[in-house]
Design a protein around this motif. Structure first.
Motif, mmCIF file in Angstrom:
data_model
loop_
_atom_site.group_PDB
_atom_site.id
_atom_site.type_symbol
_atom_site.label_atom_id
_atom_site.label_comp_id
_atom_site.label_asym_id
_atom_site.label_seq_id
_atom_site.Cartn_x
_atom_site.Cartn_y
_atom_site.Cartn_z
ATOM 1 N N ALA A 394 58.485 10.731 -41.859
ATOM 2 C CA ALA A 394 59.860 11.221 -41.746
ATOM 3 C C ALA A 394 60.572 10.951 -43.065
ATOM 4 O O ALA A 394 60.235 10.007 -43.785
ATOM 5 N N VAL A 395 61.545 11.791 -43.390
ATOM 6 C CA VAL A 395 62.452 11.545 -44.496
ATOM 7 C C VAL A 395 63.847 11.406 -43.906
ATOM 8 O O VAL A 395 64.333 12.329 -43.242
ATOM 9 N N GLU A 396 64.448 10.255 -44.105
ATOM 10 C CA GLU A 396 65.783 9.973 -43.567
ATOM 11 C C GLU A 396 66.703 9.634 -44.731
ATOM 12 O O GLU A 396 66.655 8.534 -45.277
ATOM 13 N N GLY A 397 67.499 10.609 -45.160
ATOM 14 C CA GLY A 397 68.328 10.424 -46.346
ATOM 15 C C GLY A 397 67.442 10.276 -47.567
ATOM 16 O O GLY A 397 66.625 11.150 -47.865
ATOM 17 N N ASN A 398 67.564 9.149 -48.254
ATOM 18 C CA ASN A 398 66.724 8.870 -49.421
ATOM 19 C C ASN A 398 65.583 7.915 -49.087
ATOM 20 O O ASN A 398 64.989 7.329 -49.992
ATOM 21 N N ASP A 399 65.286 7.773 -47.798
ATOM 22 C CA ASP A 399 64.207 6.891 -47.369
ATOM 23 C C ASP A 399 63.006 7.704 -46.893
ATOM 24 O O ASP A 399 63.162 8.772 -46.293
ATOM 25 N N MET A 400 61.809 7.180 -47.161
ATOM 26 C CA MET A 400 60.581 7.757 -46.626
ATOM 27 C C MET A 400 60.007 6.796 -45.591
ATOM 28 O O MET A 400 59.881 5.597 -45.845
ATOM 29 N N VAL A 401 59.676 7.339 -44.425
ATOM 30 C CA VAL A 401 59.138 6.539 -43.324
ATOM 31 C C VAL A 401 57.706 6.987 -43.052
ATOM 32 O O VAL A 401 57.429 8.189 -42.961
ATOM 33 N N VAL A 402 56.785 6.013 -42.941
ATOM 34 C CA VAL A 402 55.388 6.301 -42.659
ATOM 35 C C VAL A 402 54.975 5.525 -41.413
ATOM 36 O O VAL A 402 55.166 4.300 -41.344
ATOM 37 N N TYR A 403 54.433 6.233 -40.449
ATOM 38 C CA TYR A 403 53.975 5.619 -39.199
ATOM 39 C C TYR A 403 52.479 5.327 -39.322
ATOM 40 O O TYR A 403 51.649 6.241 -39.358
ATOM 41 N N GLY A 404 52.149 4.039 -39.421
ATOM 42 C CA GLY A 404 50.766 3.645 -39.645
ATOM 43 C C GLY A 404 49.835 4.017 -38.512
ATOM 44 O O GLY A 404 50.238 4.099 -37.347
#
Length: 466
Positions: A394-404
């Motif tokens: 996911a990209v939330e604003g300027n953050d990148m989220v990775v679901y392991g």
């Protein structure tokens, strides 16, 4: 590449005796899961950031500088060609061994032809500072990837010297620069942390009478400041009231030739390092890696994730901290990386995202907007790299989220690298642990930063078949 421009991809030795490389052809790669642990000891190529700067500063210094360990990837060879075109004498004397003689600050000559910077945004942006502060007209271009990347972020502050710029829409190459022999010193606060913009401003300040001042909101890699001091410039660094840094440079120093030892590139070490963490049973050692604290955010983050990563034989070489890294396969867990760490690992996020995909739990990388203006839109391309191989992101604003995936990356996807060397290498690491083979559309651009990458990885057991 502009017809008639200064090419830096030749197969023969040129008249200066420098070995150069051919324009890369399209080279796809299919990577299957590693069949055995990675093991052995290796050295990675010289640090790319320091290699560019060593050539530039040696060309601005009076006398002869000897450089050891220079990265001889295509990007750096383009910088060498550009500095020769500007009047420096840059000659390869052996593998990684170079002799550079410069005319001094303010004494470079107008080039006879277009300067081709290949794929290197670092070289193009830093050289803009030099060109803006010399009384000459010059034109820069690059490959298709570099011509898509914005240069406005350096054009805007450098215009304050009195230089004029003419570029394509959005400040993209090709770009013409009309510099001044007596540029104005700059006082500039970076809106976004960027070592490239900071360095361009400082390089412009070398030939300006008076003090050039740069304020950065977050500390970025300080190779430029270190090398300025190494060559004799008067540079000071202080903490800004808001927690950033203020760098002051006194203009028109008498830069004097000093030998430079280039350490192994921590950004290049990232790929065999992460591969060894993920491939079960692996145990490798990487010798002579640069450990500048403003470049080691990846190592800190991986240790927070549970990596068995040891720093051995820590030492100082050529003004930069260096050490050997021992890396063993590890069970990694998700982590949240604060935004202030981003500048110290901005080039390593794609391969860190692969590590996070293989880890257990969720990882969040905060404040990674700088990834949008790298060799590609590296944020979008990294997301595509993971999702095309079955990893949720996911990209939330300027953050990148990775679901392991807790060690179960599905794989089976095709990766579009967009002429980005770090995406190609990150995809190759993912292929070593994915359950189905990963297809990489093109690996030819790996040569820009990591010559012989596939061979080096195969020497520790990767099993890549080109």
């Amino acid at each position: 590449m502009v017809s008639g421009g200064l090419t830096c991809r030749l197969t023969r030795r040129n008249e200066q005796g420098m070995t150069q490389q051919t324009t890369p052809s399209h080279r796809p790669l299919r990577v299957s899961r590693a069949q055995a642990p990675l093991s052995g000891s290796i050295r990675v190529p010289g640090d790319k950031s320091i290699s560019h700067r060593a050539l530039m500063f040696a060309s601005l210094a009076k006398g002869t500088t000897h450089i050891s360990g220079l990265l001889e990837g295509e990007d750096v060879l383009c910088t060498a060609a550009a500095m020769r075109a500007l009047g420096a004498d840059a000659v390869q004397e052996g593998p990684g061994q170079w002799r550079v003689s410069g005319p001094g600050v303010g004494q470079l000559k107008e080039p006879d032809n277009v300067l081709d910077m290949g794929n290197s945004g670092t070289a193009a942006r830093l050289l803009s500072g030099i060109l803006a502060s010399h009384g000459m007209t010059s034109v820069m271009t690059g490959d298709a990837s570099l011509r898509r990347r914005p240069m406005k972020r350096v054009m805007d502050p450098l215009a304050g010297t009195g230089a004029t710029f003419l570029a394509r829409e959005g400040g993209r190459l090709p770009m013409a620069i009309r510099g001044l022999a007596d540029p104005k010193p700059l006082d500039y606060r970076l809106p976004v942390a960027s070592a490239q913009v900071k360095s361009a401003v400082l390089l412009a300040g070398l030939n300006a009478v008076g003090e050039t001042r740069v304020e950065e909101p977050v500390a970025t890699r300080d190779h430029t400041e270190n090398m300025l001091r190494h060559f004799g410039a008067d540079v000071s660094v202080e903490k800004a009231p808001d927690g950033g840094r203020i760098i002051r440079l006194q203009g028109r120093p008498n830069l004097v030739a000093r030998d430079v030892v280039v350490p192994g590139d921590p950004s290049s070490a990232a790929f065999p390092l992460v591969a060894a963490l993920l491939v079960a049973g692996s145990d490798i050692t990487i010798f002579g890696v640069g450990l500048n604290p403003l470049r080691t955010g990846l190592f800190t983050t991986l240790q927070e994730m549970g990596a068995q990563l040891e720093i051995l034989n820590a030492r100082t070489e050529g003004g930069e901290p260096v050490g050997d890294l021992r890396v063993r396969a590890s069970a990694l867990k998700g982590v949240e990386v604060p935004p202030e760490r981003a500048p110290s690992m901005i080039d390593e996020y794609p391969v860190l995202a692969v590590a996070a995909a293989y880890a257990s739990g969720v990882s969040r990388f905060c404040g990674v907007e700088e990834l949008r203006v790298k060799e590609s839109d590296r944020l979008a391309a990294t997301i595509a790299l993971l999702e095309n191989n079955g990893v949720r992101t996911a990209v939330e604003g300027n953050d990148m989220v990775v679901y392991g995936t807790a060690g179960h990356i599905p794989g089976g996807g095709k990766v579009e690298t967009h002429m980005d060397h770090r995406l190609a290498m990150s995809a190759s690491v993912m292929g070593l642990v994915a359950e189905k083979p990963v297809e990489i559309d093109d690996t030819s651009f790996i040569e820009t930063s990591f010559p012989q990458y596939l061979d080096l990885m195969n020497s520790i057991g990767a099993g890549f078949v080109a």
